[in-house]
Write a protein that holds these residues in place. Structure first.
Motif, mmCIF file in Angstrom:
data_model
loop_
_atom_site.group_PDB
_atom_site.id
_atom_site.type_symbol
_atom_site.label_atom_id
_atom_site.label_comp_id
_atom_site.label_asym_id
_atom_site.label_seq_id
_atom_site.Cartn_x
_atom_site.Cartn_y
_atom_site.Cartn_z
ATOM 1 N N GLY A 87 0.802 -1.212 0.000
ATOM 2 C CA GLY A 87 0.000 0.000 0.000
ATOM 3 C C GLY A 87 0.831 1.257 0.000
ATOM 4 O O GLY A 87 0.357 2.332 0.412
ATOM 5 N N LEU A 88 2.080 1.154 -0.542
ATOM 6 C CA LEU A 88 3.016 2.271 -0.458
ATOM 7 C C LEU A 88 3.986 2.348 -1.625
ATOM 8 O O LEU A 88 4.213 3.421 -2.190
ATOM 9 C CB LEU A 88 3.810 2.171 0.849
ATOM 10 N N PHE A 89 4.607 1.212 -2.000
ATOM 11 C CA PHE A 89 5.800 1.240 -2.839
ATOM 12 C C PHE A 89 5.579 1.861 -4.218
ATOM 13 O O PHE A 89 6.435 2.573 -4.728
ATOM 14 C CB PHE A 89 6.368 -0.171 -3.016
ATOM 15 N N GLY A 90 4.443 1.569 -4.831
ATOM 16 C CA GLY A 90 4.219 2.048 -6.184
ATOM 17 C C GLY A 90 3.942 3.539 -6.264
ATOM 18 O O GLY A 90 4.261 4.183 -7.269
ATOM 19 N N ARG A 91 3.341 4.080 -5.210
ATOM 20 C CA ARG A 91 3.019 5.508 -5.193
ATOM 21 C C ARG A 91 3.142 6.038 -3.766
ATOM 22 O O ARG A 91 2.155 6.148 -3.046
ATOM 23 C CB ARG A 91 1.621 5.762 -5.755
ATOM 24 N N PRO A 92 4.355 6.365 -3.344
ATOM 25 C CA PRO A 92 4.520 6.975 -2.026
ATOM 26 C C PRO A 92 3.784 8.314 -1.970
ATOM 27 O O PRO A 92 3.427 8.883 -3.008
ATOM 28 C CB PRO A 92 6.041 7.169 -1.918
ATOM 29 N N PRO A 93 3.552 8.833 -0.769
ATOM 30 C CA PRO A 93 2.837 10.103 -0.665
ATOM 31 C C PRO A 93 3.616 11.246 -1.300
ATOM 32 O O PRO A 93 4.841 11.219 -1.367
ATOM 33 C CB PRO A 93 2.678 10.305 0.844
ATOM 34 N N ARG A 94 2.882 12.261 -1.741
ATOM 35 C CA ARG A 94 3.538 13.410 -2.362
ATOM 36 C C ARG A 94 4.161 14.332 -1.325
ATOM 37 O O ARG A 94 5.051 15.131 -1.635
ATOM 38 C CB ARG A 94 2.554 14.182 -3.233
ATOM 39 N N LYS A 95 3.704 14.203 -0.062
ATOM 40 C CA LYS A 95 4.262 15.025 1.012
ATOM 41 C C LYS A 95 5.455 14.313 1.645
ATOM 42 O O LYS A 95 5.587 13.094 1.555
ATOM 43 C CB LYS A 95 3.179 15.307 2.057
ATOM 44 N N PRO A 96 6.361 15.051 2.292
ATOM 45 C CA PRO A 96 7.544 14.425 2.886
ATOM 46 C C PRO A 96 7.172 13.336 3.890
ATOM 47 O O PRO A 96 6.267 13.500 4.705
ATOM 48 C CB PRO A 96 8.249 15.596 3.579
ATOM 49 N N ALA A 138 13.672 -9.010 -4.279
ATOM 50 C CA ALA A 138 13.162 -7.795 -3.637
ATOM 51 C C ALA A 138 12.410 -6.965 -4.673
ATOM 52 O O ALA A 138 13.011 -6.194 -5.417
ATOM 53 C CB ALA A 138 14.312 -6.997 -3.027
ATOM 54 N N LEU A 139 11.099 -7.115 -4.693
ATOM 55 C CA LEU A 139 10.278 -6.471 -5.723
ATOM 56 C C LEU A 139 9.557 -5.224 -5.224
ATOM 57 O O LEU A 139 8.672 -4.706 -5.899
ATOM 58 C CB LEU A 139 9.250 -7.473 -6.277
ATOM 59 N N GLY A 140 9.932 -4.735 -4.035
ATOM 60 C CA GLY A 140 9.305 -3.549 -3.476
ATOM 61 C C GLY A 140 10.071 -2.270 -3.738
ATOM 62 O O GLY A 140 9.922 -1.293 -2.998
ATOM 63 N N GLY A 141 10.901 -2.283 -4.777
ATOM 64 C CA GLY A 141 11.658 -1.085 -5.124
ATOM 65 C C GLY A 141 13.109 -1.115 -4.700
ATOM 66 O O GLY A 141 13.896 -0.266 -5.124
#
Length: 257
Positions: A87-96, A138-141
């Motif tokens: 629920g994170l790796f493909g599109r991290p949040p745009r904020k820091p 390791a496929l999470g980036g």
């Protein structure tokens, strides 16, 4: 932990969102519910104008030991349609987003750190990508983010050996922003975040976006492609507030819009 306890705990501290993985009995390994709840927390951070930055940490003495293999064996999906794996790796949040690391951050746990913008780690933390030791990849980036953050040959050694190293190794090679005393990673991450929060939130997000996206830009492209990202900042209420506060010699009151 009871069946009703959330896998992810979300806490607001003013303009800061603290997101804690909460499966200490599994060393915060990510199952399907955790991925869904983490995705929701990242959505909250992105969508709420009153939140300017986030911290991601783990409860119970560990950050995260990767994906929950038992959950995967049960057929649980450790990803979401929106943000991908965990629920994170493909599109991290745009904020820091800041990682506050105690204990183990291995496999997907290290990849969570790599999806963050800043990393604070305890000197007792242990980090690595041991997937090859289990005939996994390791496929999470991790395979493309790690060699962008530390020297190529060191990243290759870590990935191909599967070795887990102490946090001082990663500090030495530039992956960490802060190396701190055990038990103080979250406290130090909050202090680091508070230093960011004096700045305009739209400018923070836009600066992050340009840095992230510009890796593949030529200089000629960069001049053109950064302009639309900056435009929202330059046309915002916060931009007018920043100029007024400077002229009036007072602290600006940011609204995130």
């Amino acid at each position: 932990m009871s069946q009703r306890d959330p896998c992810v705990i979300v806490e607001r501290r003013g303009a800061l969102l603290i997101v804690s993985l909460n499966r200490p009995e599994a060393k915060n390994a990510v199952d399907g519910a955790t991925a869904a709840q983490l995705n929701a927390a990242m959505d909250l951070l992105d969508e709420d104008d009153n939140l300017f930055a986030g911290i991601l940490t783990g409860n119970g003495g560990n950050f995260c030991t990767g994906g929950d293999l038992k959950a995967a064996a049960r057929g649980e999906r450790l990803s979401t349609d929106d943000r991908g794996l965990f629920g994170l790796f493909g599109r991290p949040p745009r904020k820091p987003l800041i990682a506050a690391v105690e204990g183990y951050a291995v496999g997907g746990g290290l990849e969570i750190c790599l999806a963050c913008d800043l990393i604070v780690a305890s000197s007792a933390a242990r980090m690595g990508l041991p997937e090859v030791r289990h005939s996994v990849i390791a496929l999470g980036g991790g395979l493309f983010r790690l060699p962008r953050r530390i020297p190529y040959h060191l990243a290759m050694e870590l990935v191909l050996s599967g070795e887990i190293r102490d946090a001082a190794f990663f500090q030495q090679h530039g992956l960490l922003n802060r190396l701190v005393e055990p038990g103080t990673a979250l406290q130090e991450a909050v202090a680091l975040a508070e230093g960011l929060l004096v700045n305009a939130p739209l400018a923070l997000a836009a600066s992050k976006a340009v840095i992230q996206r510009s890796a593949d830009w030529t200089d000629e492209e960069a001049w053109q492609l950064q302009a639309p990202i900056a435009a929202r900042v330059l046309k915002s209420e916060d931009r007018r507030e920043g100029l007024a506060a400077f002229a009036e010699k007072r602290k600006p009151q940011w609204k995130g819009r």
